[in-house]
Design a protein around this motif. Structure first.
Motif, PDB file in Angstrom:
ATOM      1  N   VAL A 100     -13.861  72.202 -52.950  1.00 53.61           N
ATOM      2  CA  VAL A 100     -12.359  72.041 -52.114  1.00 53.61           C
ATOM      3  C   VAL A 100     -11.584  73.223 -52.822  1.00 53.61           C
ATOM      4  O   VAL A 100     -10.567  73.595 -51.921  1.00 53.61           O
ATOM      5  N   GLY A 101     -11.662  73.559 -53.794  1.00 49.77           N
ATOM      6  CA  GLY A 101     -10.502  74.737 -54.512  1.00 49.77           C
ATOM      7  C   GLY A 101     -10.686  75.926 -53.608  1.00 49.77           C
ATOM      8  O   GLY A 101      -9.794  76.773 -53.098  1.00 49.77           O
ATOM      9  N   PHE A 102     -12.147  76.281 -53.460  1.00 55.14           N
ATOM     10  CA  PHE A 102     -12.445  77.408 -52.568  1.00 55.14           C
ATOM     11  C   PHE A 102     -12.001  77.227 -51.252  1.00 55.14           C
ATOM     12  O   PHE A 102     -11.368  78.129 -50.552  1.00 55.14           O
ATOM     13  N   ILE A 103     -12.452  75.956 -50.575  1.00 52.06           N
ATOM     14  CA  ILE A 103     -11.971  75.839 -49.142  1.00 52.06           C
ATOM     15  C   ILE A 103     -10.457  75.863 -49.182  1.00 52.06           C
ATOM     16  O   ILE A 103      -9.936  76.487 -48.043  1.00 52.06           O
ATOM     17  N   ASP A 104      -9.756  75.260 -49.972  1.00 51.29           N
ATOM     18  CA  ASP A 104      -8.003  75.250 -49.752  1.00 51.29           C
ATOM     19  C   ASP A 104      -7.599  76.605 -49.779  1.00 51.29           C
ATOM     20  O   ASP A 104      -6.613  76.992 -49.028  1.00 51.29           O
ATOM     21  N   THR A 105      -7.958  77.413 -50.619  1.00 50.94           N
ATOM     22  CA  THR A 105      -7.470  78.758 -50.934  1.00 50.94           C
ATOM     23  C   THR A 105      -8.007  79.874 -50.076  1.00 50.94           C
ATOM     24  O   THR A 105      -7.208  80.674 -49.725  1.00 50.94           O
ATOM     25  N   HIS A 106      -9.388  79.839 -49.793  1.00 49.22           N
ATOM     26  CA  HIS A 106      -9.947  80.676 -49.136  1.00 49.22           C
ATOM     27  C   HIS A 106     -10.484  80.735 -47.785  1.00 49.22           C
ATOM     28  O   HIS A 106     -10.849  81.503 -47.043  1.00 49.22           O
ATOM     29  N   THR A 107     -10.171  79.623 -47.088  1.00 50.10           N
ATOM     30  CA  THR A 107     -10.828  79.329 -45.839  1.00 50.10           C
ATOM     31  C   THR A 107      -9.745  78.529 -44.853  1.00 50.10           C
ATOM     32  O   THR A 107      -8.746  78.078 -45.134  1.00 50.10           O
ATOM     33  N   ASN A 108     -10.150  78.687 -43.594  1.00 49.20           N
ATOM     34  CA  ASN A 108      -9.437  78.084 -42.402  1.00 49.20           C
ATOM     35  C   ASN A 108     -10.448  77.237 -41.593  1.00 49.20           C
ATOM     36  O   ASN A 108     -11.399  77.802 -41.302  1.00 49.20           O
ATOM     37  N   GLY A 109      -9.820  76.309 -40.972  1.00 51.92           N
ATOM     38  CA  GLY A 109     -10.590  75.785 -40.074  1.00 51.92           C
ATOM     39  C   GLY A 109     -11.707  74.654 -40.393  1.00 51.92           C
ATOM     40  O   GLY A 109     -12.411  74.273 -39.576  1.00 51.92           O
ATOM     41  N   PHE A 110     -11.495  74.212 -41.724  1.00 48.73           N
ATOM     42  CA  PHE A 110     -12.394  73.197 -42.090  1.00 48.73           C
ATOM     43  C   PHE A 110     -12.155  71.571 -41.587  1.00 48.73           C
ATOM     44  O   PHE A 110     -13.328  71.195 -41.332  1.00 48.73           O
ATOM     45  N   GLU A 111     -10.955  71.332 -41.328  1.00 47.90           N
ATOM     46  CA  GLU A 111     -10.687  70.215 -40.745  1.00 47.90           C
ATOM     47  C   GLU A 111     -11.479  69.978 -39.470  1.00 47.90           C
ATOM     48  O   GLU A 111     -11.822  68.974 -39.246  1.00 47.90           O
ATOM     49  N   ALA A 112     -11.275  71.058 -38.489  1.00 45.63           N
ATOM     50  CA  ALA A 112     -11.988  70.841 -37.112  1.00 45.63           C
ATOM     51  C   ALA A 112     -13.664  70.702 -37.267  1.00 45.63           C
ATOM     52  O   ALA A 112     -14.457  69.883 -36.781  1.00 45.63           O
ATOM     53  N   PHE A 113     -14.183  71.525 -38.413  1.00 47.47           N
ATOM     54  CA  PHE A 113     -15.527  71.639 -38.720  1.00 47.47           C
ATOM     55  C   PHE A 113     -15.890  70.195 -39.417  1.00 47.47           C
ATOM     56  O   PHE A 113     -16.986  69.423 -38.895  1.00 47.47           O
ATOM     57  N   GLU A 114     -14.969  69.688 -40.277  1.00 47.92           N
ATOM     58  CA  GLU A 114     -15.259  68.247 -40.746  1.00 47.92           C
ATOM     59  C   GLU A 114     -15.444  67.260 -39.777  1.00 47.92           C
ATOM     60  O   GLU A 114     -16.553  66.167 -39.794  1.00 47.92           O
ATOM     61  N   ALA A 115     -14.610  67.298 -38.504  1.00 56.69           N
ATOM     62  CA  ALA A 115     -14.481  66.407 -37.847  1.00 56.69           C
ATOM     63  C   ALA A 115     -15.771  66.427 -36.855  1.00 56.69           C
ATOM     64  O   ALA A 115     -16.335  65.495 -36.503  1.00 56.69           O
ATOM     65  N   TRP A 116     -16.346  67.635 -36.477  1.00 55.31           N
ATOM     66  CA  TRP A 116     -17.512  67.671 -35.710  1.00 55.31           C
ATOM     67  C   TRP A 116     -18.698  67.235 -36.631  1.00 55.31           C
ATOM     68  O   TRP A 116     -19.465  66.721 -36.002  1.00 55.31           O
ATOM     69  N   LEU A 117     -18.775  67.590 -37.836  1.00 57.44           N
ATOM     70  CA  LEU A 117     -19.633  67.172 -38.599  1.00 57.44           C
ATOM     71  C   LEU A 117     -19.846  65.344 -38.486  1.00 57.44           C
ATOM     72  O   LEU A 117     -20.891  64.592 -38.385  1.00 57.44           O
ATOM     73  N   ARG A 118     -18.596  64.769 -38.691  1.00 54.29           N
ATOM     74  CA  ARG A 118     -18.703  63.312 -38.732  1.00 54.29           C
ATOM     75  C   ARG A 118     -18.937  62.757 -37.503  1.00 54.29           C
ATOM     76  O   ARG A 118     -19.461  61.702 -37.414  1.00 54.29           O
ATOM     77  N   ALA A 119     -18.790  63.514 -36.354  1.00 50.07           N
ATOM     78  CA  ALA A 119     -18.991  62.798 -35.103  1.00 50.07           C
ATOM     79  C   ALA A 119     -20.734  63.261 -34.937  1.00 50.07           C
ATOM     80  O   ALA A 119     -21.101  62.799 -33.721  1.00 50.07           O
ATOM     81  N   ALA A 120     -21.444  63.703 -35.787  1.00 50.87           N
ATOM     82  CA  ALA A 120     -22.792  64.306 -35.472  1.00 50.87           C
ATOM     83  C   ALA A 120     -23.551  63.156 -35.159  1.00 50.87           C
ATOM     84  O   ALA A 120     -23.454  61.804 -36.022  1.00 50.87           O
ATOM     85  N   ASP A 121     -24.539  62.939 -34.495  1.00 50.23           N
ATOM     86  CA  ASP A 121     -25.680  62.017 -34.252  1.00 50.23           C
ATOM     87  C   ASP A 121     -26.884  62.348 -34.933  1.00 50.23           C
ATOM     88  O   ASP A 121     -27.314  63.504 -34.588  1.00 50.23           O
ATOM     89  N   TRP A 122     -27.511  61.669 -35.834  1.00 46.00           N
ATOM     90  CA  TRP A 122     -28.703  62.081 -36.506  1.00 46.00           C
ATOM     91  C   TRP A 122     -29.886  62.093 -35.715  1.00 46.00           C
ATOM     92  O   TRP A 122     -30.621  63.052 -35.796  1.00 46.00           O
ATOM     93  N   SER A 123     -29.630  61.448 -34.610  1.00 42.19           N
ATOM     94  CA  SER A 123     -30.898  61.517 -33.593  1.00 42.19           C
ATOM     95  C   SER A 123     -30.895  62.739 -32.686  1.00 42.19           C
ATOM     96  O   SER A 123     -32.191  63.343 -32.555  1.00 42.19           O
ATOM     97  N   ASP A 124     -29.833  63.338 -32.508  1.00 46.89           N
ATOM     98  CA  ASP A 124     -29.715  64.663 -31.904  1.00 46.89           C
ATOM     99  C   ASP A 124     -30.019  65.557 -32.701  1.00 46.89           C
ATOM    100  O   ASP A 124     -30.871  66.567 -32.565  1.00 46.89           O
TER     101      ASP A 124
END
Length: 776
Positions: free
Chosen positions: A315-339
Motif C-alpha cells: 500500500v505504501g508503494f501504491i499510495d506513493t507511486h501509482t494512480n487509478g488503483f480505486e477503479a482497478f480495485e472496484a473492477w476486481l471486486r465486481a469480478a465473477d469467478w465463473s467468468d
C-alpha cells in the motif's frame, strides 16, 4: 532436405542435455557446415571481445560461460557461416518461377548470397549487376517517387550503427515509413508499458534473477525462443525460487533442463525442474487469469487486515507511486469467478494457489512473450502484467520487475536509435539541428500500414534491411500477388528467401556481410553494437573471413543508398563516407542525438555484460501523464477479439525448435516430438475424437472471421494429439499466416494477432499446401 516420412513421438527428455548436443552435431556436420571455422566462432559467441549472437536478444553475462551459446544460437552461427554459395551460376540454373515452388527451408539452405543481382523479367532469372548500377537503379526509381510511397523496413538483425543510419536515411528521404519486426511481435509492449509505467522496455537486469524468489511466466517458450535464459532460471530454481508458468502448450524448456555445460549432469542424465507448477491457460485467456490472480491477492489482503497481519498489497508503494488503483480495485471486486474460470480455462483453486505464492514472495519477476502480445487485446494483456507487478510493488527494486522477452538480437535496439514510424518517439528537433534539415512530422507506416499499402497500391517501393517481410506478415495469399505491382523491391540480405522471389518492376538483391564476418573499412577492422532484452548495450566484433569478395557491410550499403537516392543537398547533410570509414563516428553521432541514453558510448562499448541504458521506471520515476505508474482496467476478459462458436477453434501460430523467426533450419521439432514435417496441427486428443478424426489424419484449416468474405485456407496438415486446452489448436508460423487477414491485429499496437486466430477444421480438403506455387 525436404519434408518426408513424418514421425510423431512424444519427447520425454529434458531441454538441453544430449538432445541439444545431437542437434548441434547434426547441424554442425552436414552439407555446408563450417566445421573448423564454426567451432572457432562458437568459442567467441556472446563473449566480451567476440560477436553478439545473431539469433535471440537474451542478455549476455559479464562473466560468460565457457560455451555462451544455446542450440538455436549455434544453428544461427552455422547458418551464417555456411560454406555453400548462391551466386550467378545458381540463378542461371533456376528460374524465379521454379524457386517459388520450393519450401522456405530449401531456399535458405542453398547458402550465402555473394554478389548483387537484378531480376530480369525476360529470362525470369536473377542476373548479376554491379554495385554502382544497382544503386543507380534505386536512385532513378526513388528520386522520381513521392516520398510517402516508399517504405524502409528493418529486421531485428541490423546493428545500432546501421539502424541509426537507416532511420536517418528514411527521414532525409522524406518519410517516417520505418516498420520493423517489432511491429510483428512486441509492439504491444512498446504501447502498453509506457501507458502503465512510462517506459517502452522491461525493468529487469540479468542480476535481478540472482535475487528474486518468485518468477511468473506468461506466454513465453524459453526452450525455443531464448534458451540461454535457462541458465538464470536453473540457478533460481536451485535456490528455491518459485517458478510458475502459464502457457497453452506444455513446452519442455519450462519443465526440465539438463545443462550441457555440467559434466556430471550430462553423465548421469540428471535434470533440474524449472517450473514448480505449469498451468495450460486457454489462448486469449490471460486477462481473465490475471484478473483472477489480482482478485485473489485482494482477498488475501482483506483477510490479512481482518486478522491484523501485514498487508499483502504494497500500500505504501501504491499510495506513493501509482494512480487509478480505486477503479482497478472496484473492477476486481465486481469480478465473477465463473467468468474467470471459463475464460482462462483454469480453476479458481489453482489461481488462488498461485496468488498465495506470489503474495508471500519478497521479490518477483514477471516474464512474458508473444503469447501475450499477439492478440487483438494484446495491449491489455501487457498492462495486466503491470497491474500485478504494481500491486506488490515489484517494479524498481532488486530481484523484481517486468521482463518482456524480445526476439531478434537487436530488435529492441533499433527502435532505441530511431527506427520507428511514430515521430513522437524520435527526437526530431535534435535531428533537425544536428543535420540541418526539417524532418517529416507525419506518422509513418508500420507493418500493418505497409501491408495495406501494398494491397491498395499506395506503397510503390519497399527497401528491406534484412528479414522476410512478405512471409512474416499476415494475409500472405493476398500480399504475394500484390507485391508484383511494386515499382521497386530492394532487399539487403545474407540468404535467399521467398520474399526475394516476389519481383516488382525493378528488383534488386544486395548481399551483405554477416555480423560474424570481419568488417574492414579504410584498413581498420570495425566493431558494431547491439542492445539486448534488458537494455544493455554490447560490442560485437566479427573475425570470420567474408563469404565472398563482393559483399559489403550494412553501413556501407546504407551510405551508398543515401548518396544514390537523396538529392545532393540532402545527401550532404550527413557524413556518410566518414561514418563508413569509422563506425565509432556513428556511435558519436548516436550519442549526440541521444545523450542521456548513450553517455560515453565509445568509452563504455566493451563493458563486461554491457552497459544498461537508463530506464526511469527502474528508479521509480514515472514518465506518464500523471507522473505515476497507472493501473489499468480492461474492457474485456478475452483477448482474442472474437466470440467462441460451435466448430470454431482458437489457433495459435508457433515456432519449432528447428526454426528462428521465418528461418527454418530443418524439420525436427524435437521438444514436440515432430520429425520430418511442419504440416501439422496440434490438437487436444478429445477434440480430435469429437471431430471423428484419426490421429495423423489430413485436415485443412479455414479462417472463420465474422463478416469476412475472403476465403483463407491452409491444407495438407495432419491432426496430432498434444497437451493443449480443448478448443485451442496450434500450427506453425509462417505457414499459417495466410489464415490471418491484415485487419486481425492488436488494438492500438497493430501487432498481427497470430496467437488467437478463429478457424474451422475441415477433414481432408483441397486447400493450398504452403508455400505452393505463388498465385498469379
Amino acid at each position: 532436405m525436404t519434408e518426408s516420412h513424418p514421425t510423431f513421438t512424444p519427447y520425454k527428455a529434458p531441454a538441453g542435455g544430449w538432445g541439444s548436443v545431437r542437434s548441434l552435431l547434426r547441424h554442425g556436420t552436414g552439407d555446408g557446415a563450417p566445421t573448423i571455422e564454426g567451432s572457432r566462432q562458437l568459442q567467441r559467441q556472446n563473449k566480451i571481445d567476440g560477436f553478439a549472437c545473431v539469433s535471440c536478444s537474451w542478455a549476455k553475462p559479464a562473466e560468460p560461460h565457457t560455451f555462451e551459446f544455446c542450440e538455436n544460437g549455434a544453428k544461427a552461427t552455422m547458418w551464417e557461416l555456411d560454406t555453400r554459395r548462391v551466386d550467378a551460376a545458381f540463378f542461371a540454373e533456376h528460374t524465379v518461377s521454379e524457386l517459388l515452388t520450393w519450401a522456405d527451408h530449401d531456399l535458405e539452405v542453398q547458402g550465402r548470397l555473394v554478389e548483387p543481382m537484378r531480376y530480369d523479367a525476360d529470362s525470369d532469372r536473377y542476373v548479376p549487376v554491379s554495385w554502382d548500377e544497382a544503386f543507380a537503379i534505386a536512385g532513378r526509381v526513388l528520386r522520381d517517387m513521392a516520398p510517402e510511397r516508399a517504405v524502409f523496413y528493418a529486421s531485428g538483425r541490423a546493428s545500432l550503427e546501421t539502424s541509426y543510419m537507416y532511420a536517418l536515411l528514411a527521414r532525409l528521404y522524406g518519410n517516417n515509413n520505418l516498420p520493423d519486426s517489432s511491429n510483428m511481435c512486441h509492439e504491444s509492449t512498446s504501447v502498453g508499458l509506457p501507458r502503465s509505467i512510462g517506459v517502452p522496455v522491461g525493468t529487469v537486469l540479468l542480476e535481478d534473477f540472482e535475487h528474486c524468489d518468485c518468477i511468473l511466466s506468461f506466454g513465453q517458450n524459453v526452450g525455443v525462443n531464448s534458451p540461454r535464459m535457462l541458465h538464470p532460471l536453473q540457478e533460481a530454481a536451485r535456490r528455491g525460487a518459485e517458478i510458475i508458468t502459464f502457457n497453452p502448450l506444455y513446452e519442455r524448456g519450462w519443465e526440465r533442463f539438463t545443462n550441457p555445460q555440467e559434466p556430471l549432469a550430462m553423465a548421469t542424465g540428471a535434470s533440474t525442474r524449472i517450473s514448480n507448477a505449469y498451468f495450460p491457460v486457454r489462448a486469449g485467456g490471460d486477462i481473465a487469469l490475471m484478473q483472477g490472480l489480482a482478485r485473489a491477492l485482494l482477498d488475501l489482503d482483506d483477510a490479512a487486515q481482518d486478522e491484523g497481519r501485514a498487508r499483502v498489497l504494497d500500500v505504501g508503494f501504491i499510495d506513493t507511486h501509482t494512480n487509478g488503483f480505486e477503479a482497478f480495485e472496484a473492477w476486481l471486486r465486481a469480478a465473477d469467478w465463473s467468468d474467470i474460470e471459463r475464460e482462462s480455462g483454469l480453476s479458481r483453486a489453482d489461481i488462488e494457489g498461485v496468488a498465495g505464492v506470489y503474495a508471500q514472495a519478497e521479490s518477483s519477476i514477471l516474464i512474458y512473450g508473444m503469447g501475450l502480445t499477439q492478440h487483438r487485446h494484446g495491449v491489455d494483456n501487457v498492462r495486466m502484467v503491470c497491474n500485478l507487478a504494481l500491486m506488490r510493488g515489484n517494479v524498481g527494486r532488486p530481484g523484481a520487475g517486468i521482463c518482456p522477452v524480445r526476439g531478434h538480437s537487436n530488435v529492441q535496439g533499433q527502435r532505441t536509435v530511431g527506427i520507428s514510424e511514430k515521430p513522437e518517439l524520435v527526437p526530431l528537433d535534435t535531428l533537425a539541428a544536428q543535420y540541418s534539415f526539417e524532418p517529416p512530422r507525419e506518422k509513418g507506416l508500420d507493418t500493418i500500414g505497409t501491408v495495406e499499402g501494398i494491397l491498395d497500391g499506395s506503397v510503390e517501393a519497399f527497401i528491406g534491411l534484412g528479414g522476410n517481410f512478405s512471409r512474416a506478415a499476415p494475409d500472405t495469399g493476398r500480399v504475394e500477388p500484390a507485391w508484383r505491382g511494386l515499382a521497386l523491391s530492394l532487399q539487403i540480405a545474407t540468404h535467399l528467401n521467398r520474399n526475394h522471389l516476389l519481383c516488382g518492376r525493378e528488383t534488386l538483391l544486395l548481399p551483405c556481410l554477416g555480423r560474424i564476418e570481419e568488417d574492414v573499412q579504410n584498413g581498420v577492422a570495425q566493431r558494431v553494437s547491439i542492445e539486448d532484452s534488458t537494455t544493455c548495450i554490447h560490442a560485437s566484433f566479427g573475425t570470420s573471413p567474408p563469404a565472398g569478395p563482393m559483399l559489403r557491410s550494412e553501413p556501407a550499403i546504407v551510405a551508398a543508398l543515401a548518396q544514390a537516392i537523396l538529392p545532393p543537398e540532402r545527401a550532404a547533410c550527413a557524413p556518410w563516407q566518414e561514418w563508413v570509414d569509422d563506425y565509432a563516428r556513428v556511435r558519436d553521432a548516436i550519442e549526440a542525438t541521444y545523450p542521456d541514453q548513450f553517455r560515453d558510448f565509445n568509452a563504455r562499448l566493451h563493458t563486461p555484460g554491457g552497459f544498461p541504458r537508463p530506464v526511469a521506471a527502474r528508479e521509480r520515476r514515472w514518465t506518464t501523464d500523471s507522473g505515476k505508474a497507472e493501473f489499468h482496467v480492461p474492457e474485456v476478459l478475452c483477448a482474442t477479439g472474437f466470440e467462441d462458436k460451435a466448430g470454431r477453434y482458437r489457433l495459435l501460430t508457433v515456432r519449432s525448435n528447428d526454426q528462428f523467426n521465418t528461418t527454418v533450419y530443418g524439420y525436427h521439432d524435437r521438444f514436440r516430438g515432430i520429425d520430418g514435417t511442419r504440416r501439422v496441427v496440434l490438437m487436444n486428443a478429445d477434440d480430435i475424437a469429437e471431430l471423428g478424426l484419426d490421429d495423423g489424419e489430413q485436415i485443412t484449416l479455414a479462417a472463420d472471421f465474422d463478416g469476412d468474405a475472403e476465403v483463407r485456407e491452409v491444407g495438407g496438415l495432419r491432426a496430432i494429439p498434444y497437451r493443449i486446452p480443448r478448443g485451442c489448436i496450434a500450427a506453425y508460423y509462417p505457414e499459417c499466416n495466410p489464415l490471418i487477414p491484415v485487419s486481425h491485429h492488436a488494438i492500438d499496437s497493430h501487432v498481427p494477432a497470430g496467437k488467437s486466430v478463429p478457424v474451422r477444421v475441415v477433414r481432408g480438403g483441397n486447400a493450398p499446401v504452403p508455400p505452393g506455387p505463388a498465385p498469379g
